[in-house]
Design a protein around this motif. Structure first.
Motif, mmCIF file in Angstrom:
data_model
loop_
_atom_site.group_PDB
_atom_site.id
_atom_site.type_symbol
_atom_site.label_atom_id
_atom_site.label_comp_id
_atom_site.label_asym_id
_atom_site.label_seq_id
_atom_site.Cartn_x
_atom_site.Cartn_y
_atom_site.Cartn_z
ATOM 1 N N ARG A 33 0.702 -1.267 0.057
ATOM 2 C CA ARG A 33 -0.214 0.298 0.164
ATOM 3 C C ARG A 33 0.814 1.714 -0.070
ATOM 4 O O ARG A 33 0.104 1.815 -0.216
ATOM 5 C CB ARG A 33 -0.872 0.119 1.390
ATOM 6 N N ASN A 34 2.477 1.433 0.234
ATOM 7 C CA ASN A 34 3.504 2.249 0.096
ATOM 8 C C ASN A 34 3.529 2.720 1.199
ATOM 9 O O ASN A 34 3.389 4.087 1.442
ATOM 10 C CB ASN A 34 2.827 3.382 -1.104
ATOM 11 N N GLU A 35 3.022 2.131 2.621
ATOM 12 C CA GLU A 35 2.880 2.553 3.082
ATOM 13 C C GLU A 35 3.745 2.666 4.501
ATOM 14 O O GLU A 35 5.203 1.564 4.163
ATOM 15 C CB GLU A 35 1.971 1.975 4.555
ATOM 16 N N SER A 36 5.187 3.924 5.121
ATOM 17 C CA SER A 36 5.501 3.345 5.758
ATOM 18 C C SER A 36 5.472 3.478 7.439
ATOM 19 O O SER A 36 4.088 3.641 7.957
ATOM 20 C CB SER A 36 6.583 4.701 5.853
ATOM 21 N N PHE A 37 5.721 2.442 7.965
ATOM 22 C CA PHE A 37 5.626 2.291 9.636
ATOM 23 C C PHE A 37 6.605 1.913 10.435
ATOM 24 O O PHE A 37 8.102 1.585 9.440
ATOM 25 C CB PHE A 37 4.375 1.043 9.692
ATOM 26 N N THR A 38 6.829 1.079 11.641
ATOM 27 C CA THR A 38 8.103 0.687 12.888
ATOM 28 C C THR A 38 7.546 -0.523 12.453
ATOM 29 O O THR A 38 6.416 -0.708 13.003
ATOM 30 C CB THR A 38 7.984 2.240 13.846
ATOM 31 N N LEU A 39 8.634 -0.962 13.620
ATOM 32 C CA LEU A 39 8.456 -2.315 13.595
ATOM 33 C C LEU A 39 8.994 -2.383 15.621
ATOM 34 O O LEU A 39 10.397 -1.711 14.649
ATOM 35 C CB LEU A 39 8.792 -3.500 12.520
ATOM 36 N N SER A 40 8.843 -2.875 15.914
ATOM 37 C CA SER A 40 9.189 -2.746 17.713
ATOM 38 C C SER A 40 9.417 -4.703 18.148
ATOM 39 O O SER A 40 8.221 -5.288 17.536
ATOM 40 C CB SER A 40 8.734 -1.889 18.488
ATOM 41 N N HIS A 57 10.509 1.176 4.826
ATOM 42 C CA HIS A 57 9.950 1.776 4.364
ATOM 43 C C HIS A 57 9.871 1.327 2.813
ATOM 44 O O HIS A 57 10.332 0.580 2.403
ATOM 45 C CB HIS A 57 10.797 3.473 3.848
ATOM 46 N N PRO A 58 8.731 1.698 1.361
ATOM 47 C CA PRO A 58 8.602 0.480 0.404
ATOM 48 C C PRO A 58 10.797 0.751 -0.536
ATOM 49 O O PRO A 58 10.243 -0.819 -0.860
ATOM 50 C CB PRO A 58 7.499 1.166 0.098
ATOM 51 N N SER A 59 10.524 1.867 0.250
ATOM 52 C CA SER A 59 11.807 2.232 -1.050
ATOM 53 C C SER A 59 13.442 0.897 -0.478
ATOM 54 O O SER A 59 14.293 1.069 -0.859
ATOM 55 C CB SER A 59 11.957 3.032 -1.145
ATOM 56 N N ILE A 60 12.939 0.528 0.717
ATOM 57 C CA ILE A 60 14.615 0.428 1.501
ATOM 58 C C ILE A 60 14.324 -1.315 1.128
ATOM 59 O O ILE A 60 13.108 -2.481 1.613
ATOM 60 C CB ILE A 60 14.863 0.275 3.180
ATOM 61 N N PRO A 61 15.147 -2.093 0.567
ATOM 62 C CA PRO A 61 15.607 -3.762 0.183
ATOM 63 C C PRO A 61 14.567 -4.127 1.402
ATOM 64 O O PRO A 61 15.198 -3.995 2.550
ATOM 65 C CB PRO A 61 16.882 -4.432 0.076
ATOM 66 N N LEU A 62 14.672 -5.563 1.609
ATOM 67 C CA LEU A 62 13.934 -6.390 2.660
ATOM 68 C C LEU A 62 13.782 -7.729 2.695
ATOM 69 O O LEU A 62 13.405 -8.012 1.116
ATOM 70 C CB LEU A 62 12.373 -5.623 3.128
#
Length: 104
Positions: A33-40, A57-62
């Motif tokens: 959905r092209n949404e950025s967020f945090t993961l804890s 973030h969608p642009s960072i490799p995962l």
């Protein structure tokens, strides 16, 4: 024990395979959905105590890596709870599995 490699970070994030399979569904949905967020998450007992948070973030490799070759049966209630936290201002907090409870 699975792992997540995120961005250029050298140290993988170790997460139990079953939890990682559920987390992957939620993260993929948000990023699609092209949404950025945090993961804890809290560090495992065998690592130095504490907790960590990353910005997704969608642009960072995962990359998700699993030890088990088979995908576990997914728990819709756990995914729902993780998605609720993903949509909050605090981002996803990796929680223990939420079990379905029979209706009274």
């Amino acid at each position: 024990m699975g792992s997540v490699q995120y961005g250029g970070g050298l140290d993988p994030i170790h997460i139990e395979d079953r939890a990682l399979a559920h987390l992957k569904v939620v993260i993929a949905t948000k990023l699609r959905r092209n949404e950025s967020f945090t993961l804890s998450w809290q560090h495992p007992e065998e690592e130095v105590g504490g907790r960590s948070t990353i910005w997704l973030h969608p642009s960072i490799p995962l990359r998700f890596t699993f030890d088990e070759p088979e995908t576990p049966q997914l728990n819709a209630k756990w995914i729902e709870e993780l998605m609720l936290s993903a949509n909050s201002t605090g981002g996803i907090m990796l929680i223990d599995e939420v079990l379905e409870t029979p209706e009274a």
